[in-house]
Structures are given as C-alpha cells and as structure tokens.
Design an enzyme around this catalytic site. Structure first.
Site, PDB file in Angstrom:
ATOM      1  N   GLU A  23      -5.687  -3.521  -1.808  1.00 27.14           N
ATOM      2  CA  GLU A  23      -6.428  -4.391  -1.207  1.00 27.14           C
ATOM      3  C   GLU A  23      -7.379  -5.610  -2.030  1.00 27.14           C
ATOM      4  O   GLU A  23      -7.755  -6.302  -1.233  1.00 27.14           O
ATOM      5  CB  GLU A  23      -6.752  -4.700  -0.159  1.00 27.14           C
ATOM      6  CG  GLU A  23      -5.571  -4.051   1.080  1.00 27.14           C
ATOM      7  CD  GLU A  23      -6.021  -2.302   1.284  1.00 27.14           C
ATOM      8  OE1 GLU A  23      -5.191  -2.075   2.769  1.00 27.14           O
ATOM      9  OE2 GLU A  23      -5.652  -2.253   0.071  1.00 27.14           O
TER      10      GLU A  23
ATOM     11  N   TRP B 167     -21.510  15.345  10.626  1.00 30.68           N
ATOM     12  CA  TRP B 167     -20.900  15.016   9.209  1.00 30.68           C
ATOM     13  C   TRP B 167     -20.719  15.730   7.713  1.00 30.68           C
ATOM     14  O   TRP B 167     -21.394  16.044   7.378  1.00 30.68           O
ATOM     15  CB  TRP B 167     -20.582  13.273   8.675  1.00 30.68           C
ATOM     16  CG  TRP B 167     -19.993  12.537   9.887  1.00 30.68           C
ATOM     17  CD1 TRP B 167     -21.097  11.798   9.747  1.00 30.68           C
ATOM     18  CD2 TRP B 167     -19.449  12.004  10.961  1.00 30.68           C
ATOM     19  NE1 TRP B 167     -20.829  11.056  11.588  1.00 30.68           N
ATOM     20  CE2 TRP B 167     -19.643  11.184  11.440  1.00 30.68           C
ATOM     21  CE3 TRP B 167     -18.205  12.589  10.523  1.00 30.68           C
ATOM     22  CZ2 TRP B 167     -18.141  10.343  12.401  1.00 30.68           C
ATOM     23  CZ3 TRP B 167     -17.074  12.734  11.388  1.00 30.68           C
ATOM     24  CH2 TRP B 167     -17.078  10.929  12.313  1.00 30.68           C
TER      25      TRP B 167
ATOM     26  N   LYS C 192     -15.764  16.547  10.371  1.00 32.37           N
ATOM     27  CA  LYS C 192     -17.466  15.887  11.731  1.00 32.37           C
ATOM     28  C   LYS C 192     -17.404  18.215  12.626  1.00 32.37           C
ATOM     29  O   LYS C 192     -16.794  18.419  13.447  1.00 32.37           O
ATOM     30  CB  LYS C 192     -17.255  16.246  12.919  1.00 32.37           C
ATOM     31  CG  LYS C 192     -18.603  15.074  13.108  1.00 32.37           C
ATOM     32  CD  LYS C 192     -17.974  13.543  14.892  1.00 32.37           C
ATOM     33  CE  LYS C 192     -18.751  13.392  15.027  1.00 32.37           C
ATOM     34  NZ  LYS C 192     -19.101  12.219  16.110  1.00 32.37           N
TER      35      LYS C 192
ATOM     36  N   THR D 159       0.842  -0.824  -0.356  1.00 32.85           N
ATOM     37  CA  THR D 159      -0.570   0.308   0.337  1.00 32.85           C
ATOM     38  C   THR D 159       0.647   1.373   0.020  1.00 32.85           C
ATOM     39  O   THR D 159       2.390   0.980  -0.181  1.00 32.85           O
ATOM     40  CB  THR D 159      -0.742  -0.228   0.719  1.00 32.85           C
ATOM     41  OG1 THR D 159       0.135   0.248   2.736  1.00 32.85           O
ATOM     42  CG2 THR D 159      -1.950  -1.257   1.198  1.00 32.85           C
TER      43      THR D 159
END
Length: 541
Positions: free
Chosen positions: A327, A442, A437, A183
């Site tokens: 992944e 949100w 937030k 990654t």
C-alpha cells in the site's frame, strides 16, 4: 494567488524518455541458463515501442488491465513501461499465490491479456478456464511443451516482430492508473492497490535521495525483490529514471547464483527480503566472492535481524533496513545512521540500524495507541499502531467498499505495532495480530526472533503465541538450526542464550526445532501456517 509554474505531468513516460535519450549505451542484463542476455537501453526502448504497437493492434485501450506472470527479466522490464506509457494498466500477478487467490485477482481486475514466462505455463494452464475476461496469452521464452489450455496464445517475439520501433505516447493524466498489485492475502481475499503515474514517479525520485537508497547513474542495480510484487520496490522505475545499469536474476534465486552474479556484473546496489541475505551470509562462511563494487543492500519485506546486519558487515557488506507495504509503493522508511550516531559505539550503531528508521521525505507518520486511539509519546517504550500518509500511499483498495476502516481520517492503518524514540526513529515490534499478550502484557515476537537469529547456531527463527490457561498466551519458539548444527543445538542452549537478553517472563515456554520456517508468496515468515500446526500444542507446565 497561484504559482506560475508549468503544469508538467509526472508520468512514467518521462522516465522512459530519459533512459533512451540520455543513457542509450547503459546495459540491461538478465541471468539465464547459459550466457546472460545483454542489451542496451537503446535496444530496450525500440522493443518497448514495438510492444506498445503490438498491444494496440491487439485491441488494448487506455485503462485496460494487462497482466504479467513472470520472473525478473528484460522482457518483464519492457512490459513495465510499454503498458503504462500507452495508457493501459500493468497488473503484476504474484506467481506464488494459491490458485484460488490468483483466479480471484485476475477476475476482479478483468485482465484482458496475460504475459507468462514459458516455464510457468503449466501452472497457469490449470486456471485458464476460470479466466473469462482474458482474450490472449503471450508466452515469454521458448516453451518446451504445447500451451494447451492457454488459447489463443502467441510467442512474445512473434507478437512484437515487424512492429514499428516508434510510438506516439498519448498525453496522460498523472493521476491515471499506471500499475496495480494485490496484497499477498494473509487474511481473506487479496486486496488490489492501484498505483498512479504520479505516485510511481515520485516514489522513484525518492529512491535517488541521499538519505534514501541514493540511486544514481553510476549504480549497477540488482533487484532480487520480485517484479511480480509491489513494483520490485520501485527500483526498476528508478533505474530508468536515473540511467542505472540494471541486472535481473531471472528465476535463479539460490545464494550461489546470486553471489556469482553480483561478482561478475560488479553490482553496486541490491535489494531483496531477509531470507535471501540470510542464505548468502551462510554461504560466505564457505565461499569467497569479490563484492568490492557493492556499496549497499537494501532489505525489507520483514524485519532484518541485527545478527544479519552484523554478520554481513564482517564481510564488508552494508545492509540497510527499509520498511514499507504494498500500500506504500512500498518505500516508506529507511534506517540510516544520523550524524549524532557516528560517535556512538559500534554495538549501539548496529542496534539503531536494526530499527525501521526514519520516514523518507514525502511520507508522514504517527503511532497511535491501539486501545485509546491517541498518539503515543516518543519515548521508545509506548506501543501503538503505525499509521502513514503521503503521495505514494494508497487511499483505498480497488473495488473494495469495506476498506474505509483501513484508511481512517486520511491515514493508512498499517497493522504494524511500533515504538518511536526521541529522534522520531521508528522500530516495529510486531504486527497487531502477531503480538503475544501474556498476563495482560505484550511480548514482541519480532524482538524475540531477532535475538534468536543472533545465536551462532541458528539460521532462522519464528515466534508464535500459544494459548495458555493461566496467562492467555505464551510464546513458542520455532527454530531452524544452521545445516552444520542440526541435532547439535538444544532447547536449553536457546533459552540460556536468551536469559541475559530478555525479561524472564518473555522467555519462550518451549522451543521446537523445524526444517524451515514457512514463507509467504513474497518471502516473509508465514506465521499462520505455524499457528495451524502448533495451535493445539501443549506447552510444558
């Protein structure tokens, strides 16, 4: 009672064998400083055999990790097959990682040989003393300088010269490792993802599905997505499996060179991150190319702005959003209109195409409430973490005993926050770490970015959360104007554009104009760099 079907191993050997036996005349083209390099699958196959023999002679055994450090080229394509088909493991090294991360990766993987493009030798030379497991460096192309610390080293063509043009592939377990990629390491050390032959084979098959990329023999594929990361999204596996002509850009990634290459080679299918296509769209306002052969572009790596989809469509170019991760090999979902969308307005169709779409056959998903752990309703409003599973989805990281939390109950926890509509179509609203937030509510930085990039004077935009004494966090918009509009667009221009499009409390508290959005090693917006620059930024009261 069991089925009575043959136990046929799903390995990359099958893709290789199909390419050289069924499609020997198809071309493989690589862009260079001069005339493109061209040869056929027939010649490619002989060189893959020679490479496998050379690797065996160099002592490479089944399971050994053999690394590559290079651009998208025909030699890299040879490595993509010779290494896994002989039973070793192809380890693609990201050429844009920080040196400390690269050293960590090479040592954890215990790479035995590194193949490196000649123009990248100077960078690797600095790190070579930190690679105790590497026994040989193979230089691809003519290096205009000595290879210095890369010792022992050998030229690629010398390495494979005089080797036999045939090789008896060993019988491999389809679950054996074929390749590995780390990654991009946005937090902590990069994590190793190990792909099996079976996962790579099935992932390539999915690229041929009609409701997927729909690749086939008649396609001319241009993978701009780097071969040094996430299997070039699997399209170099699909190219061999289906017998497609494949065109590699080499190290030439600027919009003009990409546009000319697409035109001259009659590319039908291309793949790359949004930043590539944003640059091309900006160029199309000044230059003309014949893209009449092009049927679609698949775009991923980060959210595709709706403005980019609309802008390219005005030039007759269809761009399709796909979603995945290292992944997930990485194709997991793709955004295409369903039959009942065809009667809807063009504006609504663009909105649907800007979503991450429907999971491809073979992949299952769920969206789970971040705080309660319960699956959220498909109401297109309830936020949750996207989790996936399937035969080409990783179940653990390489040598990482601490990854259990990432792979909970047989699901990969992606870290992406999503909503799902009534049809099961996914839309990512943010990464869990990128949500703003504010006052307990949100705000999606991704949605704000997509809207900002719809402004006619904006090239790129990135939104980050800035600490606020009353609301905890508030959004800051970092905006890159198009070159012709530098110093001609104001904060009020931006906010006036957003006001009718978002709730008042979503409006950024401030707008800063920057020269370019920082990018990660794979071309995504690098918000951690902006956070470090503006973490102490004082928002207007």
């Amino acid at each position: 009672m069991q089925g009575l079907m043959m136990d046929f191993p799903l390995t990359l050997q099958h893709a290789f064998n199909r390419a050289i036996r069924l499609y020997p005349r198809k071309e493989i083209v690589t862009q260079t400083d001069g005339e493109p390099h061209r040869y056929t699958y027939s010649t490619w196959g002989k060189r893959v055999y020679q490479l496998a023999n050379a690797l065996k002679q160099a002592g490479v055994q089944e399971g050994d990790r053999v690394a590559t450090f290079g651009w998208n080229t025909y030699r890299h394509f040879e490595l993509y097959y010779a290494i896994p088909c002989m039973g070793a493991v192809l380890h693609t090294l990201n050429i844009r990682l920080f040196s400390e991360q690269l050293a960590y990766i090479v040592n954890e993987a215990e790479d035995t040989i590194i193949f490196v493009d000649a123009d990248l030798v100077p960078f690797l030379e600095q790190l070579a003393p930190q690679f105790p497991t590497v026994k040989l460096y193979v230089i691809m192309g003519e290096a205009p300088y000595a290879t210095g610390a890369l010792q022992p080293s050998v030229d690629y063509e010398t390495f494979i010269a005089d080797q036999p043009e045939s090789y008896d592939w060993p019988t491999l377990d389809e679950n054996a490792a074929a390749a590995m990629c780390y990654t991009s390491g946005t937090t902590g050390n990069p994590k190793g993802v190990v792909y099996s032959h079976r996962s790579a084979f099935l992932h390539a098959m999915a690229s041929g599905l009609a409701n997927g990329p729909a690749l086939g023999e008649q396609d001319v594929i241009l993978p701009i997505v780097p071969m040094f990361h996430a299997n070039a999204w699997g399209f170099v596996h699909a190219a061999a499996l289906f017998g497609s002509k494949v065109v590699f850009p080499g190290r030439f990634m600027d919009p003009m060179r990409i546009g000319r290459l697409m035109e001259s080679e009659r590319v039908t299918f291309a793949a790359g991150v949004p930043t590539i296509w944003i640059g091309l769209l900006n160029l199309l306002s000044k230059e003309h190319f014949d893209f009449s052969a092009l049927r679609s572009i698949v775009c991923g790596g980060s959210a595709v702005p709706q403005a980019l989809i609309e802008g390219l469509q005005q030039h007759g170019i269809t761009i399709i959003q796909a979603w995945g991760m290292t992944e997930t090999s990485p194709l997991a979902s793709i955004s295409q209109l369903r039959s009942h969308h065809l009667d809807q307005s063009q504006e609504e169709q663009f909105r649907i195409r800007a979503r991450q779409g429907t999971v491809v056959p073979g992949v299952e998903f769920r969206v789970v409430n971040i705080e309660t752990g319960q699956e959220v309703p498909w109401d297109d409003e309830s936020y949750g973490e996207l989790q996936v599973r399937g035969p080409w989805v990783a179940r653990a990281y390489y040598k990482d005993s601490e990854s259990a939390a990432k792979f909970a109950d047989g699901w990969l926890r992606t870290g992406d926050v999503a909503v799902v509509d009534h049809d099961g179509i996914i839309q990512l609203v943010d990464r869990t770490k990128d949500l703003v937030k504010s006052g307990g509510e949100w705000i999606s930085s991704v949605e704000l970015e997509n809207l900002l990039m719809g402004h006619p004077k904006v090239l790129e935009a990135c939104v980050i959360g800035i600490p606020h004494p009353k609301w905890s966090e508030r959004p800051l918009a970092c905006v890159v104007p198009k070159p012709e509009y530098v110093d001609q667009v104001t904060k009020e221009d931006i906010l006036d554009y957003l006001r009718p499009r978002v709730a008042k409390w979503w409006l950024p508290d401030d707008v800063v104009f920057i020269d370019a959005v920082p990018k990660t090693s794979v071309g995504k917006f690098d918000k951690k760099v902006l956070r470090s620059q503006y973490g102490m930024y004082s928002l207007p009261s």
